[in-house]
Design a protein around this motif. Structure first.
Motif, PDB file in Angstrom:
ATOM      1  N   GLY A   1      -6.936  -0.267 -11.713  1.00  0.00           N
ATOM      2  CA  GLY A   1      -7.276  -0.317 -10.311  1.00  0.00           C
ATOM      3  C   GLY A   1      -7.036   0.892  -9.499  1.00  0.00           C
ATOM      4  O   GLY A   1      -6.109   1.548  -9.889  1.00  0.00           O
ATOM      5  N   ALA A   2      -7.762   1.017  -8.472  1.00  0.00           N
ATOM      6  CA  ALA A   2      -7.499   2.192  -7.631  1.00  0.00           C
ATOM      7  C   ALA A   2      -8.334   1.646  -6.452  1.00  0.00           C
ATOM      8  O   ALA A   2      -9.458   1.310  -6.330  1.00  0.00           O
ATOM      9  CB  ALA A   2      -7.854   3.446  -7.968  1.00  0.00           C
ATOM     10  N   HIS A   3      -7.808   1.901  -5.054  1.00  0.00           N
ATOM     11  CA  HIS A   3      -8.869   1.852  -3.938  1.00  0.00           C
ATOM     12  C   HIS A   3      -9.513   3.159  -3.614  1.00  0.00           C
ATOM     13  O   HIS A   3      -8.992   4.106  -3.927  1.00  0.00           O
ATOM     14  CB  HIS A   3      -7.756   1.238  -2.758  1.00  0.00           C
ATOM     15  N   TYR A   4     -10.907   2.816  -3.053  1.00  0.00           N
ATOM     16  CA  TYR A   4     -11.541   3.624  -2.794  1.00  0.00           C
ATOM     17  C   TYR A   4     -11.813   3.815  -1.285  1.00  0.00           C
ATOM     18  O   TYR A   4     -12.423   4.888  -0.765  1.00  0.00           O
ATOM     19  CB  TYR A   4     -12.893   3.568  -3.359  1.00  0.00           C
ATOM     20  N   ASP A   5     -11.418   3.042  -0.511  1.00  0.00           N
ATOM     21  CA  ASP A   5     -11.559   2.936   1.130  1.00  0.00           C
ATOM     22  C   ASP A   5     -10.557   3.782   1.404  1.00  0.00           C
ATOM     23  O   ASP A   5      -9.584   4.365   0.979  1.00  0.00           O
ATOM     24  CB  ASP A   5     -11.497   1.532   1.617  1.00  0.00           C
ATOM     25  N   HIS A   6     -10.930   4.511   2.777  1.00  0.00           N
ATOM     26  CA  HIS A   6      -9.963   5.264   3.486  1.00  0.00           C
ATOM     27  C   HIS A   6      -9.898   5.206   5.044  1.00  0.00           C
ATOM     28  O   HIS A   6     -10.682   3.973   5.440  1.00  0.00           O
ATOM     29  CB  HIS A   6     -10.300   6.859   3.109  1.00  0.00           C
ATOM     30  N   LEU A   7      -9.806   6.042   5.611  1.00  0.00           N
ATOM     31  CA  LEU A   7      -9.585   5.780   7.326  1.00  0.00           C
ATOM     32  C   LEU A   7     -10.683   6.285   8.357  1.00  0.00           C
ATOM     33  O   LEU A   7     -10.419   6.176   9.411  1.00  0.00           O
ATOM     34  CB  LEU A   7      -8.241   6.459   7.727  1.00  0.00           C
ATOM     35  N   GLY A   8     -11.826   6.629   7.527  1.00  0.00           N
ATOM     36  CA  GLY A   8     -13.035   6.643   8.517  1.00  0.00           C
ATOM     37  C   GLY A   8     -12.597   7.994   9.291  1.00  0.00           C
ATOM     38  O   GLY A   8     -12.220   9.051   9.021  1.00  0.00           O
TER      39      GLY A   8
END
Ligand SMILES: [Zn+2]
Length: 405
Positions: free
Chosen positions: A114-121
């Motif tokens: 797994g890895a996250h793809y979201d960030h801080l906009g």
């Protein structure tokens, strides 16, 4: 820099068609994936936004093209609700989505990568430059982890003799508080009992010259350290920490008694700032970290047994055994003398004293600080309300700051 522009150009020319890109080598795709995911078009991939959806579409298209099976609850996606207001109570007011692809080997056991793809906009809570309102592209955090994940999926699907299945999950909602991984563990799309291990990659894009990789969770299975030692390539050094709890998605798996590993190439001054962008990424480093993880997967394949064990929660232990805290995050991959600060927390003693991320603490009161352990020992000597002087190195300067605990 020039090379990066060329890849970006290739991408732009192709638009949404992935046909030509599929002919690029997996190594080249590492760069393409990071440059696209960290481009301004995706506006910082904040969970619940159009940029997040564009990233999710891209990742699912890449997985589909490789021949993975959709394994979300809605085809490739698994949506979940989350609270988008850090000060607004516990209301789950918005929706984000994980992207899930399955390498099905019809085996009983499954490994999760797994890895996250979201960030801080444009600089949501968690940003260290919230007043900039500029796009936080999150190239290292965590386009790098997604590029590694896609690379591994591409390579591992060619391994015909896998004794287990692999579930590749691109998490969202991580920056808001591990929402995506928690949602997956609450409603797993494969039998939870079949998951025998989880490997997380969060920030693997800044491998340094010394080739130091911080690997945490090494105490969560008795077998991990021997496996990792056998996969170490010449010239690399691994900084192990045993704990299964940390500020990323592996925590959600560890808390359900699944052995975990988290790979991390270390902190840097662009962390959670708009300057964390693709020209600063070490692309060969992502490839090298991926090779090591590939090695770990093959070792597991030879003997797919991991014996889970609970680890001491280092943070909790620290909180309960210390009477005072500075309110900062130590930089655990720093090897030099002193204790380098990774980040300072809002309204806590370190921030109030004017300490900054990147400062190296070398003395607290009369106690010299040579490393993170001496730092902890020194803290142990103070009581709440007490005042002392903290000496730090900031670039070439030595500063003395007054801290009130
Ligand atoms: Zn991250």
């Amino acid at each position: 820099m020039k090379k990066i522009l060329i890849y970006l150009l290739i991408f732009k020319l192709l638009g949404s068609s992935l046909s030509l890109k599929a002919q690029l080598s997996p190594e080249t795709m590492i760069r393409v994936d990071v440059v696209y995911l960290a481009s301004d078009d995706l506006e910082g991939r904040q969970t619940g936004t159009v940029g997040e959806a564009m990233a999710a579409d891209y990742i699912s298209e890449r997985m589909a093209k490789m021949g993975l099976k959709a394994k979300g609850s809605e085809e490739w996606f698994q949506s979940f609700k989350f609270n988008s207001n850090p000060h607004g109570g516990s209301q789950l007011d918005k929706v984000g989505k994980n992207v899930i692809g399955f390498l099905d080997r019809k085996a009983k056991k499954t490994l999760v990568i797994g890895a996250h793809y979201d960030h801080l906009g444009y600089g949501m809570a968690g940003s260290l430059r919230p007043d900039d309102h500029s796009i936080h592209n999150g190239a290292d955090d965590n386009a790098s982890g997604i590029a590694a994940l896609l690379y591994l999926a591409d390579q591992l699907k060619k391994e015909k003799k896998l004794n287990f299945n692999i579930l590749f999950i691109a998490f969202s909602g991580e920056e808001y508080g591990l929402y995506g991984s928690k949602a997956f563990m609450e409603n797993p799309t494969i039998p939870k009992e079949s998951i025998f291990g989880m490997i997380n990659m969060d920030m693997v894009g800044r491998l340094n010259k010394e080739k130091t990789i911080a690997i945490s969770g090494t105490g969560t299975a008795t077998e991990w350290k021997a496996i990792l030692e056998s996969c170490k390539m010449p010239g690399f050094s691994f900084n192990y920490s045993d704990g299964g709890i940390g500020p990323s998605d592996h925590t959600s798996f560890y808390l359900k008694d699944i052995p975990v590993l988290h790979f991390f190439t270390g902190q840097h001054q662009d962390y959670h700032k708009p300057s964390d962008d693709s020209p600063l990424v070490n692309y060969d480093g992502i490839w090298e970290v991926s090779q090591i993880i590939w090695g770990v997967v093959l070792k597991l394949n030879a003997k797919p047994v991991l014996s889970f064990q609970k680890t001491k929660d280092e943070n909790k232990q620290q909180a309960s055994s210390f009477k005072v805290t500075m309110g900062l995050m130590p930089d655990y991959v720093y090897n030099g003398e002193g204790m380098r600060i990774d980040a300072v927390l809002e309204n806590r003693p370190a921030q109030k004293a004017g300490l900054l991320g990147g400062d190296i603490i070398i003395q607290i009161g009369s106690n010299p600080v040579k490393d993170v352990y001496q730092y902890m020992e020194a803290l142990n000597k103070f009581e709440k309300g007490q005042e002392t002087e903290v000496t730090v190195k900031r670039k070439d300067e030595i500063l003395v700051k007054k801290v009130v605990f």
